[in-house]
Design a protein around this motif. Structure first.
Motif, PDB file in Angstrom:
ATOM      1  N   ALA A   1      70.114  23.104  -0.201  1.00 33.08           N
ATOM      2  CA  ALA A   1      71.391  23.453  -0.827  1.00 33.08           C
ATOM      3  C   ALA A   1      71.405  24.922  -1.236  1.00 33.08           C
ATOM      4  CB  ALA A   1      71.632  22.564  -2.043  1.00 33.08           C
ATOM      5  N   THR A   2      70.286  25.414  -1.762  1.00 39.46           N
ATOM      6  CA  THR A   2      70.181  26.821  -2.142  1.00 39.46           C
ATOM      7  C   THR A   2      70.371  27.729  -0.926  1.00 39.46           C
ATOM      8  OG1 THR A   2      68.656  26.299  -3.954  1.00 39.46           O
ATOM      9  CG2 THR A   2      68.675  28.568  -3.152  1.00 39.46           C
ATOM     10  N   ILE A   3      69.738  27.365   0.182  1.00 40.72           N
ATOM     11  CA  ILE A   3      69.868  28.158   1.406  1.00 40.72           C
ATOM     12  C   ILE A   3      71.299  28.126   1.919  1.00 40.72           C
ATOM     13  CG2 ILE A   3      69.160  28.289   3.828  1.00 40.72           C
ATOM     14  CD1 ILE A   3      66.408  27.249   2.942  1.00 40.72           C
ATOM     15  N   ASP A   4      71.936  26.968   1.842  1.00 39.06           N
ATOM     16  CA  ASP A   4      73.328  26.845   2.294  1.00 39.06           C
ATOM     17  C   ASP A   4      74.235  27.763   1.474  1.00 39.06           C
ATOM     18  OD1 ASP A   4      75.518  25.882   3.730  1.00 39.06           O
ATOM     19  OD2 ASP A   4      75.872  24.242   2.321  1.00 39.06           O
ATOM     20  N   ALA A   5      74.014  27.804   0.155  1.00 40.48           N
ATOM     21  CA  ALA A   5      74.822  28.681  -0.704  1.00 40.48           C
ATOM     22  C   ALA A   5      74.617  30.151  -0.329  1.00 40.48           C
ATOM     23  CB  ALA A   5      74.465  28.445  -2.171  1.00 40.48           C
ATOM     24  N   MET A   6      73.377  30.539  -0.068  1.00 40.14           N
ATOM     25  CA  MET A   6      73.087  31.923   0.301  1.00 40.14           C
ATOM     26  C   MET A   6      73.743  32.298   1.626  1.00 40.14           C
ATOM     27  SD  MET A   6      69.044  32.037  -0.771  1.00 40.14           S
ATOM     28  CE  MET A   6      68.805  33.637  -0.010  1.00 40.14           C
ATOM     29  N   LEU A   7      73.680  31.394   2.595  1.00 36.15           N
ATOM     30  CA  LEU A   7      74.285  31.671   3.895  1.00 36.15           C
ATOM     31  C   LEU A   7      75.805  31.790   3.786  1.00 36.15           C
ATOM     32  CD1 LEU A   7      72.210  29.287   6.211  1.00 36.15           C
ATOM     33  CD2 LEU A   7      72.048  31.782   6.035  1.00 36.15           C
ATOM     34  N   ARG A   8      76.397  30.945   2.954  1.00 35.49           N
ATOM     35  CA  ARG A   8      77.856  31.017   2.762  1.00 35.49           C
ATOM     36  C   ARG A   8      78.245  32.327   2.080  1.00 35.49           C
ATOM     37  NH1 ARG A   8      80.811  25.505   2.171  1.00 35.49           N
ATOM     38  NH2 ARG A   8      79.397  24.014   3.142  1.00 35.49           N
ATOM     39  N   GLN A   9      77.438  32.767   1.109  1.00 36.55           N
ATOM     40  CA  GLN A   9      77.707  34.038   0.448  1.00 36.55           C
ATOM     41  C   GLN A   9      77.649  35.189   1.439  1.00 36.55           C
ATOM     42  OE1 GLN A   9      74.922  34.464  -2.759  1.00 36.55           O
ATOM     43  NE2 GLN A   9      76.060  33.152  -4.157  1.00 36.55           N
ATOM     44  N   ALA A  10      76.610  35.188   2.274  1.00 37.59           N
ATOM     45  CA  ALA A  10      76.459  36.262   3.256  1.00 37.59           C
ATOM     46  C   ALA A  10      77.626  36.259   4.242  1.00 37.59           C
ATOM     47  CB  ALA A  10      75.135  36.110   4.001  1.00 37.59           C
ATOM     48  N   ARG A  11      78.015  35.069   4.676  1.00 37.85           N
ATOM     49  CA  ARG A  11      79.133  34.981   5.617  1.00 37.85           C
ATOM     50  C   ARG A  11      80.438  35.435   4.974  1.00 37.85           C
ATOM     51  NH1 ARG A  11      78.073  30.316   7.273  1.00 37.85           N
ATOM     52  NH2 ARG A  11      79.412  29.082   5.893  1.00 37.85           N
ATOM     53  N   ASP A  12      80.621  35.109   3.712  1.00 41.96           N
ATOM     54  CA  ASP A  12      81.848  35.492   3.015  1.00 41.96           C
ATOM     55  C   ASP A  12      81.929  37.005   2.847  1.00 41.96           C
ATOM     56  OD1 ASP A  12      84.261  34.766   1.387  1.00 41.96           O
ATOM     57  OD2 ASP A  12      83.099  35.759  -0.186  1.00 41.96           O
ATOM     58  N   VAL A  13      80.795  37.639   2.520  1.00 46.93           N
ATOM     59  CA  VAL A  13      80.783  39.091   2.365  1.00 46.93           C
ATOM     60  C   VAL A  13      81.067  39.770   3.693  1.00 46.93           C
ATOM     61  CG1 VAL A  13      79.315  41.080   1.878  1.00 46.93           C
ATOM     62  CG2 VAL A  13      79.243  39.080   0.382  1.00 46.93           C
ATOM     63  N   GLN A  14      80.522  39.202   4.771  1.00 50.89           N
ATOM     64  CA  GLN A  14      80.738  39.788   6.100  1.00 50.89           C
ATOM     65  C   GLN A  14      82.195  39.653   6.528  1.00 50.89           C
ATOM     66  OE1 GLN A  14      78.457  37.945   9.219  1.00 50.89           O
ATOM     67  NE2 GLN A  14      78.754  39.630  10.630  1.00 50.89           N
ATOM     68  N   GLU A  15      82.802  38.510   6.243  1.00 50.25           N
ATOM     69  CA  GLU A  15      84.175  38.262   6.672  1.00 50.25           C
ATOM     70  C   GLU A  15      85.205  38.856   5.720  1.00 50.25           C
ATOM     71  OE1 GLU A  15      84.410  34.055   7.029  1.00 50.25           O
ATOM     72  OE2 GLU A  15      83.201  33.958   8.866  1.00 50.25           O
ATOM     73  N   ASN A  16      84.829  39.010   4.451  1.00 54.04           N
ATOM     74  CA  ASN A  16      85.763  39.533   3.452  1.00 54.04           C
ATOM     75  C   ASN A  16      85.077  40.627   2.634  1.00 54.04           C
ATOM     76  OD1 ASN A  16      87.953  37.377   3.814  1.00 54.04           O
ATOM     77  ND2 ASN A  16      86.152  36.139   3.327  1.00 54.04           N
ATOM     78  N   PRO A  17      84.848  41.791   3.217  1.00 59.49           N
ATOM     79  CA  PRO A  17      84.163  42.874   2.485  1.00 59.49           C
ATOM     80  C   PRO A  17      84.982  43.278   1.267  1.00 59.49           C
ATOM     81  CG  PRO A  17      85.177  43.702   4.498  1.00 59.49           C
ATOM     82  CD  PRO A  17      85.272  42.211   4.561  1.00 59.49           C
ATOM     83  N   PRO A  18      84.302  43.602   0.155  1.00 58.83           N
ATOM     84  CA  PRO A  18      85.024  43.992  -1.053  1.00 58.83           C
ATOM     85  C   PRO A  18      85.795  45.285  -0.858  1.00 58.83           C
ATOM     86  CG  PRO A  18      82.677  44.429  -1.265  1.00 58.83           C
ATOM     87  CD  PRO A  18      82.847  43.632  -0.011  1.00 58.83           C
ATOM     88  N   ALA A  19      86.977  45.339  -1.461  1.00 57.46           N
ATOM     89  CA  ALA A  19      87.788  46.549  -1.360  1.00 57.46           C
ATOM     90  C   ALA A  19      87.139  47.657  -2.175  1.00 57.46           C
ATOM     91  CB  ALA A  19      89.198  46.273  -1.884  1.00 57.46           C
ATOM     92  N   PRO A  20      87.198  48.894  -1.686  1.00 52.94           N
ATOM     93  CA  PRO A  20      86.594  50.008  -2.438  1.00 52.94           C
ATOM     94  C   PRO A  20      87.270  50.179  -3.788  1.00 52.94           C
ATOM     95  CG  PRO A  20      87.987  50.821  -0.654  1.00 52.94           C
ATOM     96  CD  PRO A  20      87.863  49.346  -0.447  1.00 52.94           C
ATOM     97  N   LEU A  21      86.449  50.461  -4.809  1.00 53.47           N
ATOM     98  CA  LEU A  21      86.976  50.664  -6.148  1.00 53.47           C
ATOM     99  C   LEU A  21      87.678  52.018  -6.214  1.00 53.47           C
ATOM    100  CD1 LEU A  21      83.918  49.413  -8.224  1.00 53.47           C
ATOM    101  CD2 LEU A  21      85.995  48.150  -7.671  1.00 53.47           C
ATOM    102  N   ARG A  22      88.879  52.022  -6.782  1.00 52.15           N
ATOM    103  CA  ARG A  22      89.621  53.267  -6.915  1.00 52.15           C
ATOM    104  C   ARG A  22      90.040  53.439  -8.376  1.00 52.15           C
ATOM    105  NH1 ARG A  22      91.057  56.150  -2.302  1.00 52.15           N
ATOM    106  NH2 ARG A  22      89.664  55.443  -0.661  1.00 52.15           N
TER     107      ARG A  22
END
Length: 238
Positions: free
Chosen positions: A83-104
């Motif tokens: 379950a821990t590994i699944d959470a980490m993989l989902r986090q990585a996939r989410d960051v790759q698909e939805n990169p954070p917007a640059p702070l302005r």
């Protein structure tokens, strides 16, 4: 009247029956939507949050007929770490698909002096040192025991290392009781082995530096606006 062998078989089944019934078979159960982990025999399901915090431990209704209670600890360990590994993989996939917007902010176009850059570097190093100290604490093994005293375990850096379940108690306790003590221990282990702020917090200075690095044109523009001989002298004096 049943013969002795048939009666003995039914009596054995009664010993494993904890009075709980399932409304639907395990094969018909819907797949969880969030991060989860299961053991190869699919008798243990561990659900976690997006950050990997333990939410629930669920046992198959008929787990006692599929695995020896003395081996339940390994099944739970496998499911929890999966379950821990699944959470980490989902986090990585989410960051790759939805990169954070640059702070302005209003200061995004303000001129940068040499001293500004040096102060920013010092601030980033201070934040790195703080995170390193937190990671050093997180790397220590931690232990936990359930309030009922039937389940105990250890973890290190968010990984569940060992689990000890009283097999006699597990063989006669109701599933809900076993699930409750397992959930209690795993929650405690995750909380103590992954302190808040470790791996999920980016400091203000680090965020500013990353924003500059990801927008080199803006960085050059801000430096050139204030590119004076005095600024160069400040760097040489440093």
């Amino acid at each position: 009247m049943p013969d002795n062998e048939e009666w003995a078989f039914e009596a054995e089944i009664d010993l494993w029956d904890d009075g709980e019934t399932s409304a639907q078979s395990q094969e018909d159960e819907p797949e969880p939507s969030g991060p989860t982990g299961r053991d190869p025999d699919r008798i243990v399901t561990v659900a976690v949050s997006a950050e990997g915090a333990i939410l629930q431990v669920e046992l198959a209704t008929d787990w006692k007929s599929k695995v020896d209670p003395r081996a339940l600890d390994m099944s739970v360990l496998t499911a929890a770490n999966a379950a821990t590994i699944d959470a980490m993989l989902r986090q990585a996939r989410d960051v790759q698909e939805n990169p954070p917007a640059p702070l302005r902010s209003a200061a995004d176009e303000a001129p940068l002096t040499a001293h500004d850059v040096l102060r920013l570097g010092d601030a980033v190093m201070a934040e790195v040192d703080e995170i390193s100290a937190r990671l050093a604490v997180a790397d220590r093994p931690v232990a936990a025991t359930s309030s009922g005293g039937h389940v105990s375990g250890t973890a290190q850096s968010g990984r569940y290392v060992s689990l000890d379940i009283d097999p006699t108690w597990a063989s006669i306790a109701r599933n809900a009781e076993v699930e409750a003590e397992l959930t209690e221990v795993l929650k405690s282990l995750h909380r103590d082995s992954v302190p808040n702020g470790t791996g999920h917090h980016v400091g203000k200075a680090t965020a500013e530096l990353l924003s500059l690095v990801h927008d080199p044109d803006r960085l050059i523009r801000r430096v050139q606006v204030h590119g004076s001989p005095a600024s160069k002298e400040g760097v040489e004096d440093r």
